[in-house]
Design a protein around this motif. Structure first.
Motif, PDB file in Angstrom:
ATOM      1  N   SER A  16      17.109  -7.825   5.247  1.00 60.52           N
ATOM      2  CA  SER A  16      16.807  -6.415   5.500  1.00 60.52           C
ATOM      3  C   SER A  16      15.977  -6.269   6.759  1.00 60.52           C
ATOM      4  CB  SER A  16      16.046  -5.811   4.316  1.00 60.52           C
ATOM      5  OG  SER A  16      16.820  -5.832   3.151  1.00 60.52           O
ATOM      6  N   LEU A  17      16.085  -5.092   7.352  1.00 59.90           N
ATOM      7  CA  LEU A  17      15.306  -4.774   8.551  1.00 59.90           C
ATOM      8  C   LEU A  17      15.189  -3.257   8.633  1.00 59.90           C
ATOM      9  CD1 LEU A  17      14.140  -6.554  10.887  1.00 59.90           C
ATOM     10  CD2 LEU A  17      16.160  -5.911  12.214  1.00 59.90           C
ATOM     11  N   ARG A  18      14.065  -2.786   9.139  1.00 60.37           N
ATOM     12  CA  ARG A  18      13.901  -1.353   9.365  1.00 60.37           C
ATOM     13  C   ARG A  18      13.619  -1.116  10.838  1.00 60.37           C
ATOM     14  NH1 ARG A  18       9.459   2.927   6.981  1.00 60.37           N
ATOM     15  NH2 ARG A  18       8.128   1.901   8.547  1.00 60.37           N
ATOM     16  N   VAL A  19      14.446  -0.293  11.449  1.00 59.77           N
ATOM     17  CA  VAL A  19      14.200   0.097  12.825  1.00 59.77           C
ATOM     18  C   VAL A  19      13.664   1.530  12.841  1.00 59.77           C
ATOM     19  CG1 VAL A  19      15.834  -1.499  13.881  1.00 59.77           C
ATOM     20  CG2 VAL A  19      16.629   0.758  13.147  1.00 59.77           C
ATOM     21  N   SER A  20      12.865   1.820  13.856  1.00 65.12           N
ATOM     22  CA  SER A  20      12.215   3.116  13.971  1.00 65.12           C
ATOM     23  C   SER A  20      12.496   3.721  15.329  1.00 65.12           C
ATOM     24  CB  SER A  20      10.700   2.960  13.803  1.00 65.12           C
ATOM     25  OG  SER A  20      10.370   2.344  12.586  1.00 65.12           O
ATOM     26  N   PHE A  67      22.696   1.086   4.288  1.00 67.96           N
ATOM     27  CA  PHE A  67      21.716   1.641   5.224  1.00 67.96           C
ATOM     28  C   PHE A  67      21.215   2.990   4.712  1.00 67.96           C
ATOM     29  CE2 PHE A  67      23.318  -0.475   9.433  1.00 67.96           C
ATOM     30  CZ  PHE A  67      23.294  -1.717   8.813  1.00 67.96           C
ATOM     31  N   THR A  68      19.965   3.292   5.040  1.00 73.18           N
ATOM     32  CA  THR A  68      19.370   4.579   4.688  1.00 73.18           C
ATOM     33  C   THR A  68      18.627   5.142   5.882  1.00 73.18           C
ATOM     34  OG1 THR A  68      19.085   3.898   2.385  1.00 73.18           O
ATOM     35  CG2 THR A  68      17.832   5.801   3.128  1.00 73.18           C
ATOM     36  N   ILE A  69      18.985   6.357   6.261  1.00 71.07           N
ATOM     37  CA  ILE A  69      18.276   7.038   7.338  1.00 71.07           C
ATOM     38  C   ILE A  69      17.258   7.989   6.722  1.00 71.07           C
ATOM     39  CG2 ILE A  69      20.015   8.880   7.530  1.00 71.07           C
ATOM     40  CD1 ILE A  69      19.453   8.907  10.572  1.00 71.07           C
ATOM     41  N   SER A  70      16.093   8.066   7.330  1.00 73.20           N
ATOM     42  CA  SER A  70      15.057   8.980   6.854  1.00 73.20           C
ATOM     43  C   SER A  70      14.215   9.397   8.052  1.00 73.20           C
ATOM     44  CB  SER A  70      14.188   8.305   5.789  1.00 73.20           C
ATOM     45  OG  SER A  70      13.529   7.166   6.319  1.00 73.20           O
ATOM     46  N   ARG A  71      13.351  10.378   7.835  1.00 67.64           N
ATOM     47  CA  ARG A  71      12.494  10.829   8.919  1.00 67.64           C
ATOM     48  C   ARG A  71      11.165  11.302   8.370  1.00 67.64           C
ATOM     49  NH1 ARG A  71      15.558  15.279  12.042  1.00 67.64           N
ATOM     50  NH2 ARG A  71      13.565  15.590  13.114  1.00 67.64           N
ATOM     51  N   ASN A  76       6.675  12.217  13.648  1.00 69.72           N
ATOM     52  CA  ASN A  76       7.648  12.299  14.752  1.00 69.72           C
ATOM     53  C   ASN A  76       8.512  11.047  14.840  1.00 69.72           C
ATOM     54  OD1 ASN A  76       6.490  14.757  15.399  1.00 69.72           O
ATOM     55  ND2 ASN A  76       5.204  13.901  17.010  1.00 69.72           N
ATOM     56  N   THR A  77       8.945  10.559  13.693  1.00 69.69           N
ATOM     57  CA  THR A  77       9.673   9.296  13.671  1.00 69.69           C
ATOM     58  C   THR A  77      10.873   9.384  12.736  1.00 69.69           C
ATOM     59  OG1 THR A  77       7.600   8.102  14.066  1.00 69.69           O
ATOM     60  CG2 THR A  77       9.469   6.807  13.273  1.00 69.69           C
ATOM     61  N   VAL A  78      11.966   8.757  13.157  1.00 69.50           N
ATOM     62  CA  VAL A  78      13.135   8.593  12.309  1.00 69.50           C
ATOM     63  C   VAL A  78      13.328   7.099  12.072  1.00 69.50           C
ATOM     64  CG1 VAL A  78      14.743   8.602  14.263  1.00 69.50           C
ATOM     65  CG2 VAL A  78      15.570   9.184  11.972  1.00 69.50           C
ATOM     66  N   PHE A  79      13.749   6.757  10.862  1.00 71.84           N
ATOM     67  CA  PHE A  79      13.884   5.362  10.459  1.00 71.84           C
ATOM     68  C   PHE A  79      15.327   5.060  10.068  1.00 71.84           C
ATOM     69  CE2 PHE A  79       9.366   4.880  10.308  1.00 71.84           C
ATOM     70  CZ  PHE A  79       8.870   6.094   9.845  1.00 71.84           C
ATOM     71  N   LEU A  80      15.670   3.801  10.176  1.00 74.87           N
ATOM     72  CA  LEU A  80      16.930   3.312   9.635  1.00 74.87           C
ATOM     73  C   LEU A  80      16.621   2.035   8.871  1.00 74.87           C
ATOM     74  CD1 LEU A  80      20.017   3.824   9.528  1.00 74.87           C
ATOM     75  CD2 LEU A  80      20.221   2.158  11.396  1.00 74.87           C
ATOM     76  N   GLN A  81      16.663   2.141   7.553  1.00 74.44           N
ATOM     77  CA  GLN A  81      16.467   0.971   6.692  1.00 74.44           C
ATOM     78  C   GLN A  81      17.815   0.297   6.490  1.00 74.44           C
ATOM     79  OE1 GLN A  81      13.606  -0.385   5.219  1.00 74.44           O
ATOM     80  NE2 GLN A  81      15.000  -2.030   4.644  1.00 74.44           N
ATOM     81  N   MET A  82      17.890  -0.965   6.846  1.00 75.69           N
ATOM     82  CA  MET A  82      19.154  -1.699   6.781  1.00 75.69           C
ATOM     83  C   MET A  82      19.022  -2.838   5.798  1.00 75.69           C
ATOM     84  SD  MET A  82      20.065  -1.739  10.860  1.00 75.69           S
ATOM     85  CE  MET A  82      18.537  -2.561  11.298  1.00 75.69           C
ATOM     86  N   ASN A  83      19.812  -2.797   4.737  1.00 72.37           N
ATOM     87  CA  ASN A  83      19.814  -3.834   3.709  1.00 72.37           C
ATOM     88  C   ASN A  83      21.164  -4.526   3.673  1.00 72.37           C
ATOM     89  OD1 ASN A  83      17.216  -2.965   2.950  1.00 72.37           O
ATOM     90  ND2 ASN A  83      18.048  -1.504   1.480  1.00 72.37           N
ATOM     91  N   SER A  84      21.198  -5.668   3.037  1.00 72.11           N
ATOM     92  CA  SER A  84      22.448  -6.442   2.889  1.00 72.11           C
ATOM     93  C   SER A  84      23.147  -6.596   4.236  1.00 72.11           C
ATOM     94  CB  SER A  84      23.378  -5.762   1.884  1.00 72.11           C
ATOM     95  OG  SER A  84      22.756  -5.620   0.624  1.00 72.11           O
ATOM     96  N   LEU A  85      22.397  -6.997   5.213  1.00 71.84           N
ATOM     97  CA  LEU A  85      22.932  -7.073   6.570  1.00 71.84           C
ATOM     98  C   LEU A  85      24.004  -8.148   6.694  1.00 71.84           C
ATOM     99  CD1 LEU A  85      19.624  -6.459   8.487  1.00 71.84           C
ATOM    100  CD2 LEU A  85      21.740  -5.173   8.846  1.00 71.84           C
ATOM    101  N   LYS A  86      24.969  -7.852   7.561  1.00 70.39           N
ATOM    102  CA  LYS A  86      26.097  -8.736   7.811  1.00 70.39           C
ATOM    103  C   LYS A  86      26.129  -9.088   9.304  1.00 70.39           C
ATOM    104  CE  LYS A  86      28.790  -6.101   4.414  1.00 70.39           C
ATOM    105  NZ  LYS A  86      30.040  -5.311   4.215  1.00 70.39           N
ATOM    106  N   PRO A  87      26.750 -10.190   9.662  1.00 73.81           N
ATOM    107  CA  PRO A  87      26.850 -10.530  11.088  1.00 73.81           C
ATOM    108  C   PRO A  87      27.478  -9.420  11.919  1.00 73.81           C
ATOM    109  CG  PRO A  87      27.421 -12.424   9.762  1.00 73.81           C
ATOM    110  CD  PRO A  87      27.263 -11.270   8.799  1.00 73.81           C
ATOM    111  N   GLU A  88      28.396  -8.675  11.340  1.00 68.73           N
ATOM    112  CA  GLU A  88      29.046  -7.591  12.088  1.00 68.73           C
ATOM    113  C   GLU A  88      28.136  -6.391  12.329  1.00 68.73           C
ATOM    114  OE1 GLU A  88      30.194  -9.137   9.328  1.00 68.73           O
ATOM    115  OE2 GLU A  88      31.231  -7.711   7.991  1.00 68.73           O
ATOM    116  N   ASP A  89      26.945  -6.412  11.763  1.00 73.17           N
ATOM    117  CA  ASP A  89      25.947  -5.376  12.054  1.00 73.17           C
ATOM    118  C   ASP A  89      25.170  -5.697  13.332  1.00 73.17           C
ATOM    119  OD1 ASP A  89      25.300  -5.272   8.545  1.00 73.17           O
ATOM    120  OD2 ASP A  89      26.460  -3.801   9.709  1.00 73.17           O
ATOM    121  N   THR A  90      25.394  -6.871  13.885  1.00 66.55           N
ATOM    122  CA  THR A  90      24.705  -7.250  15.111  1.00 66.55           C
ATOM    123  C   THR A  90      25.074  -6.298  16.250  1.00 66.55           C
ATOM    124  OG1 THR A  90      24.577  -9.587  14.514  1.00 66.55           O
ATOM    125  CG2 THR A  90      24.476  -9.057  16.862  1.00 66.55           C
ATOM    126  N   ALA A  91      24.061  -5.707  16.852  1.00 69.79           N
ATOM    127  CA  ALA A  91      24.290  -4.717  17.908  1.00 69.79           C
ATOM    128  C   ALA A  91      22.955  -4.245  18.449  1.00 69.79           C
ATOM    129  CB  ALA A  91      25.072  -3.529  17.368  1.00 69.79           C
TER     130      ALA A  91
END
Length: 130
Positions: A16-20, A67-71, A76-91
């Motif tokens: 899992s990873l969360r980007v902001s 994936f879950t998007i939230s804000r 003043n921030t939007v998040f993308l919580q990414m779970n069960s990541l796969k190699p094809e999510d690389t970007a």
């Protein structure tokens, strides 16, 4: 509005990873927000979007259920919580902002297209190792 994405990194398959994406400038609630991604050699593609209030979210089929998007409008921030990541999510993951003053048919579907956003952040790299 200026957008600054962060939180990318290297993660193993299944992890899992969360980007902001932090926004500065005009009132954050003036914008609907979206996440797109661009893998090496490919076009930028839609991942997820969220309305200005956070009440409605949209997802690409490829990430739905993972994936879950939230804000947080107070932060003043939007998040993308990414779970069960796969190699094809690389970007490289980019956040975009849509100014609600410009309808552009965003709520009818242009949230899925690059043209639906007036502002973009610089991107953050997510690498999923197999």
């Amino acid at each position: 509005v200026q957008l600054q994405a962060s939180g990318g990194g290297l993660v193993q398959t299944g992890g899992s990873l969360r980007v902001s994406c932090a926004a500065s400038g005009r009132t954050f609630s003036s914008y609907d927000m979206g996440w797109f991604r661009q893998a090496s050699g490919k076009e930028r593609e839609f991942v997820a979007a969220i309305t200005w209030s956070g009440s409605i979210t949209y997802y690409a089929d490829s990430v739905k259920g993972r994936f879950t998007i939230s804000r947080d409008n107070a932060e003043n921030t939007v998040f993308l919580q990414m779970n069960s990541l796969k190699p094809e999510d690389t970007a490289v993951y980019y956040c975009g902002a849509h100014d609600r003053e410009y309808l552009r048919g965003w709520y009818s579907g242009t949230y899925r297209s690059l043209a639906g956003y007036e502002y973009w952040g610089q991107g953050t790299l997510v690498t999923v190792s197999s």
